[in-house]
Write a protein that holds these residues in place. Sequence first.
Motif, PDB file in Angstrom:
ATOM      1  N   ALA A 590       0.809  -1.220   0.000  1.00 36.49           N
ATOM      2  CA  ALA A 590       0.000   0.000   0.000  1.00 36.49           C
ATOM      3  C   ALA A 590       0.839   1.265   0.000  1.00 36.49           C
ATOM      4  CB  ALA A 590      -0.922   0.002   1.219  1.00 36.49           C
ATOM      5  N   VAL A 591       1.927   1.239   0.740  1.00 36.17           N
ATOM      6  CA  VAL A 591       2.690   2.453   1.005  1.00 36.17           C
ATOM      7  C   VAL A 591       3.984   2.500   0.215  1.00 36.17           C
ATOM      8  CG1 VAL A 591       3.812   3.780   2.845  1.00 36.17           C
ATOM      9  CG2 VAL A 591       1.680   2.568   3.308  1.00 36.17           C
ATOM     10  N   GLY A 592       4.569   1.337  -0.025  1.00 37.16           N
ATOM     11  CA  GLY A 592       5.867   1.275  -0.681  1.00 37.16           C
ATOM     12  C   GLY A 592       6.969   1.048   0.332  1.00 37.16           C
ATOM     13  N   ASP A 593       8.145   0.770  -0.172  1.00 33.81           N
ATOM     14  CA  ASP A 593       9.319   0.512   0.658  1.00 33.81           C
ATOM     15  C   ASP A 593      10.387   1.508   0.250  1.00 33.81           C
ATOM     16  OD1 ASP A 593      11.560  -0.414   1.973  1.00 33.81           O
ATOM     17  OD2 ASP A 593      11.119  -2.524   1.617  1.00 33.81           O
ATOM     18  N   ARG A 594      10.770   2.388   1.181  1.00 40.18           N
ATOM     19  CA  ARG A 594      11.763   3.406   0.845  1.00 40.18           C
ATOM     20  C   ARG A 594      13.161   2.817   0.761  1.00 40.18           C
ATOM     21  NH1 ARG A 594       7.160   4.763   0.687  1.00 40.18           N
ATOM     22  NH2 ARG A 594       6.270   6.751   1.356  1.00 40.18           N
ATOM     23  N   GLY A 595      13.329   1.595   1.274  1.00 39.08           N
ATOM     24  CA  GLY A 595      14.635   0.950   1.208  1.00 39.08           C
ATOM     25  C   GLY A 595      15.668   1.594   2.110  1.00 39.08           C
ATOM     26  N   THR A 596      15.230   2.402   3.051  1.00 35.55           N
ATOM     27  CA  THR A 596      16.176   3.142   3.890  1.00 35.55           C
ATOM     28  C   THR A 596      15.972   2.890   5.373  1.00 35.55           C
ATOM     29  OG1 THR A 596      14.673   5.044   3.881  1.00 35.55           O
ATOM     30  CG2 THR A 596      16.405   5.006   2.214  1.00 35.55           C
ATOM     31  N   GLY A 597      14.987   2.115   5.743  1.00 31.52           N
ATOM     32  CA  GLY A 597      14.688   1.941   7.154  1.00 31.52           C
ATOM     33  C   GLY A 597      15.014   0.542   7.644  1.00 31.52           C
ATOM     34  N   SER A 598      15.089   0.404   8.945  1.00 27.75           N
ATOM     35  CA  SER A 598      15.238  -0.889   9.610  1.00 27.75           C
ATOM     36  C   SER A 598      14.952  -0.644  11.071  1.00 27.75           C
ATOM     37  CB  SER A 598      16.653  -1.450   9.425  1.00 27.75           C
ATOM     38  OG  SER A 598      17.580  -0.721  10.205  1.00 27.75           O
ATOM     39  N   SER A 599      15.001  -1.696  11.866  1.00 21.72           N
ATOM     40  CA  SER A 599      14.777  -1.512  13.295  1.00 21.72           C
ATOM     41  C   SER A 599      15.910  -0.718  13.936  1.00 21.72           C
ATOM     42  CB  SER A 599      14.649  -2.875  13.984  1.00 21.72           C
ATOM     43  OG  SER A 599      15.848  -3.621  13.826  1.00 21.72           O
ATOM     44  N   GLU A 600      17.063  -0.613  13.244  1.00 14.59           N
ATOM     45  CA  GLU A 600      18.231   0.050  13.817  1.00 14.59           C
ATOM     46  C   GLU A 600      18.610   1.338  13.098  1.00 14.59           C
ATOM     47  OE1 GLU A 600      21.253  -2.966  13.848  1.00 14.59           O
ATOM     48  OE2 GLU A 600      20.546  -3.779  15.751  1.00 14.59           O
ATOM     49  N   THR A 601      17.905   1.681  12.044  1.00 18.58           N
ATOM     50  CA  THR A 601      18.265   2.867  11.265  1.00 18.58           C
ATOM     51  C   THR A 601      17.024   3.713  11.007  1.00 18.58           C
ATOM     52  OG1 THR A 601      19.983   1.610  10.129  1.00 18.58           O
ATOM     53  CG2 THR A 601      19.338   3.709   9.153  1.00 18.58           C
ATOM     54  N   GLU A 602      17.146   5.010  11.232  1.00 13.89           N
ATOM     55  CA  GLU A 602      16.084   5.950  10.883  1.00 13.89           C
ATOM     56  C   GLU A 602      16.655   7.005   9.944  1.00 13.89           C
ATOM     57  OE1 GLU A 602      13.233   7.204  14.082  1.00 13.89           O
ATOM     58  OE2 GLU A 602      14.822   6.385  15.366  1.00 13.89           O
ATOM     59  N   ILE A 603      15.914   7.281   8.865  1.00 16.73           N
ATOM     60  CA  ILE A 603      16.295   8.335   7.939  1.00 16.73           C
ATOM     61  C   ILE A 603      15.082   9.233   7.761  1.00 16.73           C
ATOM     62  CG2 ILE A 603      17.088   8.893   5.614  1.00 16.73           C
ATOM     63  CD1 ILE A 603      18.522   6.183   5.611  1.00 16.73           C
ATOM     64  N   VAL A 604      15.225  10.476   8.164  1.00 13.37           N
ATOM     65  CA  VAL A 604      14.105  11.413   8.182  1.00 13.37           C
ATOM     66  C   VAL A 604      14.546  12.703   7.499  1.00 13.37           C
ATOM     67  CG1 VAL A 604      12.441  12.654   9.619  1.00 13.37           C
ATOM     68  CG2 VAL A 604      13.322  10.428  10.379  1.00 13.37           C
ATOM     69  N   ARG A 605      13.689  13.213   6.623  1.00 14.30           N
ATOM     70  CA  ARG A 605      13.976  14.492   5.968  1.00 14.30           C
ATOM     71  C   ARG A 605      13.196  15.600   6.665  1.00 14.30           C
ATOM     72  NH1 ARG A 605      15.851  16.760   1.407  1.00 14.30           N
ATOM     73  NH2 ARG A 605      16.430  14.744   0.542  1.00 14.30           N
ATOM     74  N   ARG A 606      13.935  16.645   7.034  1.00 11.50           N
ATOM     75  CA  ARG A 606      13.320  17.839   7.603  1.00 11.50           C
ATOM     76  C   ARG A 606      13.826  19.046   6.815  1.00 11.50           C
ATOM     77  NH1 ARG A 606      13.474  20.341  13.834  1.00 11.50           N
ATOM     78  NH2 ARG A 606      12.123  22.117  13.292  1.00 11.50           N
ATOM     79  N   GLY A 607      12.936  19.650   6.038  1.00  9.70           N
ATOM     80  CA  GLY A 607      13.353  20.727   5.156  1.00  9.70           C
ATOM     81  C   GLY A 607      14.359  20.212   4.147  1.00  9.70           C
ATOM     82  N   ASP A 608      15.501  20.892   4.031  1.00 13.13           N
ATOM     83  CA  ASP A 608      16.559  20.479   3.098  1.00 13.13           C
ATOM     84  C   ASP A 608      17.568  19.550   3.748  1.00 13.13           C
ATOM     85  OD1 ASP A 608      15.474  22.106   1.096  1.00 13.13           O
ATOM     86  OD2 ASP A 608      16.603  23.860   1.787  1.00 13.13           O
ATOM     87  N   HIS A 609      17.274  19.069   4.945  1.00 12.15           N
ATOM     88  CA  HIS A 609      18.238  18.292   5.713  1.00 12.15           C
ATOM     89  C   HIS A 609      17.756  16.857   5.903  1.00 12.15           C
ATOM     90  CE1 HIS A 609      19.064  22.504   6.628  1.00 12.15           C
ATOM     91  NE2 HIS A 609      20.293  22.137   6.907  1.00 12.15           N
ATOM     92  N   VAL A 610      18.702  15.938   5.850  1.00 11.23           N
ATOM     93  CA  VAL A 610      18.408  14.523   6.040  1.00 11.23           C
ATOM     94  C   VAL A 610      19.133  14.034   7.289  1.00 11.23           C
ATOM     95  CG1 VAL A 610      18.605  12.205   5.078  1.00 11.23           C
ATOM     96  CG2 VAL A 610      18.050  14.136   3.574  1.00 11.23           C
ATOM     97  N   PHE A 611      18.369  13.507   8.228  1.00  7.75           N
ATOM     98  CA  PHE A 611      18.920  12.917   9.443  1.00  7.75           C
ATOM     99  C   PHE A 611      19.098  11.423   9.221  1.00  7.75           C
ATOM    100  CE2 PHE A 611      17.204  16.831  10.897  1.00  7.75           C
ATOM    101  CZ  PHE A 611      17.759  17.140  12.134  1.00  7.75           C
ATOM    102  N   VAL A 612      20.280  10.912   9.489  1.00 10.20           N
ATOM    103  CA  VAL A 612      20.547   9.474   9.439  1.00 10.20           C
ATOM    104  C   VAL A 612      20.960   9.060  10.846  1.00 10.20           C
ATOM    105  CG1 VAL A 612      21.806   7.609   8.325  1.00 10.20           C
ATOM    106  CG2 VAL A 612      21.311   9.709   7.043  1.00 10.20           C
ATOM    107  N   ILE A 613      20.107   8.276  11.498  1.00  9.52           N
ATOM    108  CA  ILE A 613      20.302   7.903  12.897  1.00  9.52           C
ATOM    109  C   ILE A 613      20.593   6.407  12.947  1.00  9.52           C
ATOM    110  CG2 ILE A 613      19.281   7.899  15.203  1.00  9.52           C
ATOM    111  CD1 ILE A 613      17.356  10.121  14.114  1.00  9.52           C
ATOM    112  N   ASN A 614      21.785   6.072  13.401  1.00  6.41           N
ATOM    113  CA  ASN A 614      22.233   4.678  13.436  1.00  6.41           C
ATOM    114  C   ASN A 614      22.159   4.184  14.880  1.00  6.41           C
ATOM    115  OD1 ASN A 614      23.453   2.212  13.221  1.00  6.41           O
ATOM    116  ND2 ASN A 614      25.333   2.946  12.271  1.00  6.41           N
TER     117      ASN A 614
END
Length: 653
Positions: A590-614
């Motif tokens: 239904a939503v798709g798979d961004r291919g960037t997430g996991s239980s241990e990784t978060e990738i979030v875009r805020r404005g022009d900035h991308v947070f990569v949290i390991n």
Amino acid sequence: MLRRPSAVPVEGIGLGCDYNYEQWSPAVWREDMALMREAGVGLVAINVFGWSDVEPRPGEYDFTALDEIIGLIHEAGIRINLGTGTASAPPWLTRRHPEVLPMADDGTTRYPGGRQAWCPSSPVFREHALRLVERVAARYGNHPALALWHVSNELGCHNALCYCDAGATAFRVWLEQRYGTVEALNKAWGTAFWSQRYADFDEVQPPRRALSVRNPAQLVDFQRFSSDALLDYYRAEAEVIRRHSDAPITTNFMVTAHIRNQDYWSWTADMDVIANDHYLDHRLPDPVAELSFAADLTRGLAGGRPWMLMETSTGAVNWQPYNLAKEPGQLLRNALTHVARGADAICFFQWRASAQGAEKFHSAMLPHAGRDTALWREVLELSAVLKSLGEIAGATVAADTALVFSWESWWATDTEARPSHDVRYLEQVHAAYRALRELGVTADIVAPGADLSPYKAVVVPCLHMVSDAETAAITDYVRDGGRAVITFYSGIVDPDDRVRLGGYPGAFRDLLGVVSEEFAPLLPGQEVALASGGRATVWTERLRCTTAEVVEAYADGKPAVTRNQFGAGLAWYVATALDPADLQNVLRQAVGDRGTGSSETEIVRRGDHVFVINHGGKDIEHPITGRELVTGQPVTGSLSVPAGTVRVVREEA
């Protein structure tokens, strides 16, 4: 007057704290001002629990200490989040007026010695509290250091549901305003059952503990009333403040897994700034995922605009069975997860760890062991990182998926009489949210009935109680080309907790193209096999398709997950509790798979900035080009994020 949340009153991404100066000597105050400057603290909350110091005896006010600490904070160049001091009553008030004390549902009084020992509906408490607010607001309303007003503290954390006589009187008034006539009340509550029919509003009592299951519609209405009573109290304090000050006013919400008594969707219009308190809850199976959920929900309450984290911890809290310290690096990861998801300020409870009292083992920015500690060094590191992220302030989070969240469904689902006590609203919401997070999907969390047109897909977990208008918002969205995933126990009752007849899932039958004739919940530990080889737990139902197709069946061929073409869109129904991988598979369709997430990784875009949290134990690579703000280094093509760290990239094309 309805208000819209304004900007968080700090520069850049702010760093703040609670300061309980009354616990320390003036010599310590001066030391703390220097240390706060060193730590980059820009906002300090004071006078949150100051009532007994400011008004030590009834009508006798002493502002000497508060005047001095406000002067010191101002001299240090720090702004003030000024509490009204009303969070807990002083001993003289409860001794002179024991009628203000709250009553539990078993009819027993709750006494002083802790905090919030007052009934939200007590006119006596309100009279004395507002008298204090008037004095504080008149004295400090135009102080140049004042950035924000902090009404009470965590309203309803302990005293949200009060069953005393004052609460009973206020409940009856609320019911009469809601229903108009006792006949309408009887219809809404279904009082023909068990001879509960009322002849007059005066016969109605709060739903105190009974010998049997209580009226579920009455329980939901008492939750609504209790939320409204606390909101009305907030409004009363805010009205007094606004007579003396133009500074923004708020109170700290508790968007967290263990507090459910306020319907904050109904509170937001009264807040000048949306603020939340959040602490990692290690009683949950995935406390880090719940942190992200709470941050997204707080952003939803802010209408997508920035918000502030009013309280969090540097390490252990003091109120869980096992109060775990944070691992090295976790303080930064937790804080930047909130920033990634919309926070423009990170504030801690508290500045200096208490030496006495019920929270003496709660962590602080300055721990018992002092400055020569790893924790103090992590505080300084966080301060430097937040300063480097200042350009992000005011930016909004990018999300193309919505998740519908309802406090009313939480109340109605987790009631006394239900098909299975293993069906818990928040667990179903968290399961859906975790699946989205692990697909790399950032979701906006929205209220039932919200405009869904900006989104590519919407997830509707366990929306048990839903109105016709809220149903139409989802149905029309799908008809117009949207995609929706609805999970079991949704659409079952209307806002009066009345079952929608004709077969489950009630309000969503036509949208989903299915009819369920009977619930068939599972026993604890019981599983059912799926045709694909997976397993399901907790819940099944006797489901048949009308227009839907079967996406997943049980081993016996009966539908477990369905999909229905409805107008120009598609609607999935998940009729059982799938394991995490299978739920992800449904949401992926239904939503798709961004291919960037996991239980241990978060990738979030805020404005022009991308947070990569390991959050994991291994280094990761992420394709991106731009400038990384934590290290200040350029990134060309690929970003390396070491284990347990966070990187924030201002992306370039």
